[in-house]
Design an enzyme around this catalytic site. Structure first.
Site, mmCIF file in Angstrom:
data_model
loop_
_atom_site.group_PDB
_atom_site.id
_atom_site.type_symbol
_atom_site.label_atom_id
_atom_site.label_comp_id
_atom_site.label_asym_id
_atom_site.label_seq_id
_atom_site.Cartn_x
_atom_site.Cartn_y
_atom_site.Cartn_z
ATOM 1 N N LYS A 150 37.202 40.185 42.340
ATOM 2 C CA LYS A 150 36.941 39.084 41.398
ATOM 3 C C LYS A 150 36.267 39.618 40.131
ATOM 4 C CE LYS A 150 38.230 35.384 43.726
ATOM 5 N NZ LYS A 150 38.118 35.704 45.108
ATOM 6 N N SER A 189 44.883 36.593 43.480
ATOM 7 C CA SER A 189 43.744 36.008 42.774
ATOM 8 C C SER A 189 43.467 36.690 41.438
ATOM 9 C CB SER A 189 42.490 36.059 43.655
ATOM 10 O OG SER A 189 41.990 37.359 43.734
#
Lengths: 192, 192
Positions: free
Chosen positions: B152, B115
């Site tokens: 993130k 990610s």
DNA sequence: TAGTATAGAGAACAAACGTTCTCTCATCAA
DNA sequence: TTGATGAGAGAACGTTTGTTCTCTATACTA
């Protein structure tokens, strides 16, 4: 003994080693803890040894363990890693020792340019280069091309070797004669 | 004194410190160098101090300098860095000290998943997470979403905060209620 | 209240440690 | 050959250091 006091002094010991890169003597510890008696320190040292923070040499001098100078390893993201609060049962490791196999033959280099961007190496990163390793196909190497040093993949086709960037906008480099290799990149480090 | 002999013993000293994380005593040095006289060692120590490899405490004990435990920094790729042979005039630095500002509040995490690939963070990398830092917009954070920990970008729109992956195939995450932050990623380390 | 556990003070001691000197022996130059 | 230089041997020293004990003051328990 009071648990908070022990914890605070434990932190003092760790801070001392981080600052001095050397463990204190019993007298140093007495001063560090604000205690006048060496005999009292002796009991503390026993607890530290029991906690595996430090060890003793043959002559009684204190020597550090990885728990003292290492960093806690908590596991893996997206695998549900243990809560940062549970500080027991976790491994510790030292960046220096882990990253650098041959300290004498290694050096640090700052990266400029975007030729290795697809390999996850971006401008500003630091790479650790091992000069003593022989490059194998697919390794990232530091090589001299036209009197300039660049970082590229080390590749082979038949008997010839060539260099390839991890960025499709740069063409392969087929050295005309001799290729000077400055070492193999063994790790990449980035600081925000 | 012979230059090669001095150089070899210098390497012995460095190796000793790397292995023991503690400097030797004069007796240890005598054994390490294969010499029986402490007086002889004393002259060597003077040379080591002159070379800024080590220093002395008030009581004469040896303490290390960055030159002893650090790694050579040679400059920048693609800027024509100095030849690995010229070992003078170069800076040294320790990975541990450079990477980790708050050792007590930091921990290591291994990355899985893709990610953050556009941020140059790939599977298998190790990230150093500082739990004591407050995240600001654009920081990479470790956050708990649906009882799972993920890495993130920390983002804001108006008063609300949300998380964004560095990979367009993952959607933004807008936490329904409270967002638990496990720390801010301060560095990324990759080993080949 | 009396009794118990415990951290620290303080002294004492043997071993280890840094420091200094003198002497020997090998190397090299004149 | 002679003289100079330098590394190492070896002994001697005062200090630091780890270790052990005893004693006092304080906090906690029953």
């Amino acid at each position: 003994m009071s648990e908070q006091l022990y914890h605070r002094r434990r932190e003092l010991l760790i801070a001392y080693y981080r600052r001095h890169k050397q463990l204190p003597t019993y007298d140093d510890l007495a001063e560090l803890f604000g205690v006048r008696s060496k005999g009292s320190i002796y009991k503390y040292v026993d607890k530290f040894i029991h906690d595996d923070l430090i060890a003793k040499s043959d002559t009684g001098r204190l020597i550090p363990t990885t728990k003292l100078y290492g960093l806690r390893v908590l596991g893996s993201v997206q695998a549900g890693f243990p809560s940062p609060a549970e500080e027991e049962l976790v491994d510790t490791m030292s960046m220096d020792a882990w990253l650098i196999e041959n300290p004498d033959a290694s050096y640090l280099l700052q990266v400029s340019g975007d030729s290795m961007i697809n390999a996850g190496i971006v401008e500003g990163d630091m790479v650790i280069v091992d000069r003593s390793k022989d490059p194998t196909v697919g390794d990232i190497v530091i090589a001299q091309v036209d009197n300039e040093w660049t970082m590229k993949y080390f590749m082979k086709r038949g008997n010839g070797i060539f260099l390839r960037a991890a960025n499709s906008k740069y063409p392969d480099i087929h050295p005309s004669d001799e290729l000077t290799i400055g070492g193999v990149v063994t790790s990449v480090v980035r600081k925000y």
